[in-house]
Write a protein that holds these residues in place. Structure first.
Motif, PDB file in Angstrom:
ATOM      1  N   LYS A  62     -12.040   3.445   4.671  1.00 34.45           N
ATOM      2  CA  LYS A  62     -11.393   2.741   5.783  1.00 34.45           C
ATOM      3  C   LYS A  62     -12.351   2.607   6.963  1.00 34.45           C
ATOM      4  O   LYS A  62     -12.396   1.560   7.621  1.00 34.45           O
ATOM      5  N   PHE A  98     -13.588  -0.872   8.482  1.00 33.26           N
ATOM      6  CA  PHE A  98     -13.401  -1.192   9.899  1.00 33.26           C
ATOM      7  C   PHE A  98     -14.737  -1.549  10.550  1.00 33.26           C
ATOM      8  O   PHE A  98     -14.815  -2.492  11.353  1.00 33.26           O
ATOM      9  N   PHE A 121       3.217  -6.681  10.782  1.00 33.89           N
ATOM     10  CA  PHE A 121       3.108  -5.283  11.196  1.00 33.89           C
ATOM     11  C   PHE A 121       4.406  -4.519  10.939  1.00 33.89           C
ATOM     12  O   PHE A 121       4.367  -3.331  10.589  1.00 33.89           O
ATOM     13  N   ALA A 140       4.285  -3.776   7.289  1.00 32.88           N
ATOM     14  CA  ALA A 140       3.281  -2.737   7.035  1.00 32.88           C
ATOM     15  C   ALA A 140       3.801  -1.358   7.444  1.00 32.88           C
ATOM     16  O   ALA A 140       3.597  -0.378   6.722  1.00 32.88           O
ATOM     17  N   ILE A 141       4.469  -1.284   8.586  1.00 32.57           N
ATOM     18  CA  ILE A 141       5.020  -0.001   9.039  1.00 32.57           C
ATOM     19  C   ILE A 141       6.076   0.495   8.059  1.00 32.57           C
ATOM     20  O   ILE A 141       6.105   1.684   7.701  1.00 32.57           O
ATOM     21  N   SER A 199       4.353   1.610   4.847  1.00 32.98           N
ATOM     22  CA  SER A 199       3.642   2.870   5.074  1.00 32.98           C
ATOM     23  C   SER A 199       4.621   4.044   5.114  1.00 32.98           C
ATOM     24  O   SER A 199       4.341   5.123   4.575  1.00 32.98           O
ATOM     25  N   GLY A 242      -9.892  -2.370   1.402  1.00 29.21           N
ATOM     26  CA  GLY A 242      -9.249  -1.364   2.246  1.00 29.21           C
ATOM     27  C   GLY A 242      -9.224   0.035   1.676  1.00 29.21           C
ATOM     28  O   GLY A 242      -8.709   0.956   2.321  1.00 29.21           O
ATOM     29  N   THR A 260      -3.887   3.152   1.021  1.00 29.93           N
ATOM     30  CA  THR A 260      -3.129   3.182   2.262  1.00 29.93           C
ATOM     31  C   THR A 260      -2.842   1.754   2.721  1.00 29.93           C
ATOM     32  O   THR A 260      -3.601   0.827   2.434  1.00 29.93           O
ATOM     33  N   LEU A 274      -2.778   0.907   5.932  1.00 34.16           N
ATOM     34  CA  LEU A 274      -3.714   0.640   7.020  1.00 34.16           C
ATOM     35  C   LEU A 274      -5.015   0.054   6.478  1.00 34.16           C
ATOM     36  O   LEU A 274      -5.545  -0.923   7.030  1.00 34.16           O
ATOM     37  N   THR A 304      -5.393  -1.584   3.759  1.00 33.05           N
ATOM     38  CA  THR A 304      -5.106  -2.940   3.279  1.00 33.05           C
ATOM     39  C   THR A 304      -5.085  -3.935   4.432  1.00 33.05           C
ATOM     40  O   THR A 304      -5.594  -5.060   4.302  1.00 33.05           O
ATOM     41  N   LEU A 305      -4.500  -3.562   5.566  1.00 30.42           N
ATOM     42  CA  LEU A 305      -4.482  -4.448   6.738  1.00 30.42           C
ATOM     43  C   LEU A 305      -5.900  -4.754   7.213  1.00 30.42           C
ATOM     44  O   LEU A 305      -6.213  -5.905   7.565  1.00 30.42           O
ATOM     45  N   ILE A 306      -6.748  -3.744   7.219  1.00 31.09           N
ATOM     46  CA  ILE A 306      -8.142  -3.963   7.617  1.00 31.09           C
ATOM     47  C   ILE A 306      -8.814  -4.917   6.632  1.00 31.09           C
ATOM     48  O   ILE A 306      -9.542  -5.839   7.028  1.00 31.09           O
TER      49      ILE A 306
END
Length: 335
Positions: free
Chosen positions: A24, A28, A190, A193-194, A197, A274, A284, A286, A288-290
């Motif tokens: 991650k 990033f 988001f 995603a939340i 998660s 990710g 994770t 997070l 994946t979002l990145i």
């Protein structure tokens, strides 16, 4: 000669690698490097309108990537996320435009259709023991055909459905903070995603998702109905794809039945970039979002630099290969 001190020095990095934190961090750092590189190459890249366009593009691909993450953590793969998104958009079009149903019912119908299709894929994999690659490849083709048949091969427009385009293109945040017109589609991403998660980290379904990817046979021998849990995971992923269908239809203000192919590759690439392992058991939301942001920034940056569409496709393919290779190397190192 390796000393005990040397081993102790390596442990923190090893722990980072095994937990996926290192991946991650690397992803990033790559995202920041891309942003800096493209902003230097073109002064138009960092304009507010372009940043909003990147976030808007990320909203759809990011939602599909979240769905793909759930399936990949189980050790499976879902090649149907793109055409399932399109199918759900078409279902929304039929419900809202052809049948004239209320907006909320049309949205619910699209999400329910996605969950049902995901359940079918899960049944093929869990009950019929068809390999996930083949099962979802077949579902991808089925959904592509159904989208064309149901729509009559023509786009379905939502001009007579007030407020539908605002689902993705409106900005609730912008109404509160006029200088921050972040589209609703990003907000929905988001929220999805939340929720995903939380499911992965705090629920029984999440625990079994990781357990199935780590050692499905051990889970089965412990008395757990692994088939039922796997079907639930695929159904959840399908429902999330339904949300993606609503977002893309709202963004275009139409359901385009020929759309969808290719989205699954970008989603899978985002998942692997990710840090989610293709062998399952680790990943994770997070990360994946990145990964989804990296894909959106890269595509947008190449477009801003006027790179031909053909070469953009070449770059995307190369990134997928590199991402899979990196995952293989990571597994070999930690295994």
């Amino acid at each position: 000669m390796t000393t005990a001190t040397d081993i102790d020095k390596k442990k923190p990095l090893a722990g980072l690698s095994e937990s996926g934190a290192y991946q991650k961090m690397l992803a990033f750092a790559s995202l920041i490097a891309l942003l800096i590189g493209f902003s230097i190459a073109s002064p138009n890249f960092m304009q507010t309108s372009n940043m909003i366009a990147i976030l808007q593009a990320t909203s759809v691909n990011g939602v599909l990537a979240v769905a793909a993450t759930l399936v990949i953590i189980t050790g499976g793969i879902d090649l149907s996320v793109g055409t399932l998104m399109t199918f759900c958009a078409v279902i929304a079009g039929v419900a809202l435009t052809y049948l004239g149903l209320p907006l909320l019912i049309g949205v619910a119908a699209a999400i329910a259709a996605g969950a049902l299709c995901g359940l079918c894929s899960g049944t093929f994999v869990a009950k019929m023991k068809i390999p996930p690659f083949i099962a979802t490849l077949g579902m991808m083709l089925i959904l592509k055909g159904l989208s064309l048949v149901i729509s009559g091969t023509r786009p379905i427009y939502f001009n007579d459905t007030p407020g539908f385009d605002q689902i993705s293109r409106g900005s609730l945040i912008g109404e509160v903070f006029p200088t921050l017109p972040i589209p609703n589609g990003v907000l929905i991403l988001f929220l999805v995603a939340i929720a995903a998660s939380y499911i992965l980290g705090r629920t029984v379904l999440g625990r079994y998702t990781f357990a199935l990817g780590s050692n499905e046979e051990a889970v089965r021998l412990s008395g757990v109905n692994t088939d039922a849990w796997k079907m639930r995971i695929y159904a959840l992923a399908g429902g999330i794809c339904g949300i993606g269908g609503i977002l893309i239809a709202s963004r275009l203000n139409s359901a385009q039945p020929a759309l969808g192919l290719g989205y699954e590759l970008e989603a899978i690439a985002a998942v692997v970039i990710g840090g989610t392992s293709l062998s399952g058991g680790r990943g994770t939301i997070l990360g994946t979002l990145i990964g989804a942001l990296i894909m959106a920034v890269l595509t947008n940056g190449l477009r801003v630099l006027s790179v031909a569409q053909e070469w953009q496709t070449v770059v995307t393919g190369a990134i997928i290969i590199l991402a899979v290779y990196a995952d293989m190397a990571r597994r070999k190192k930690t295994g």
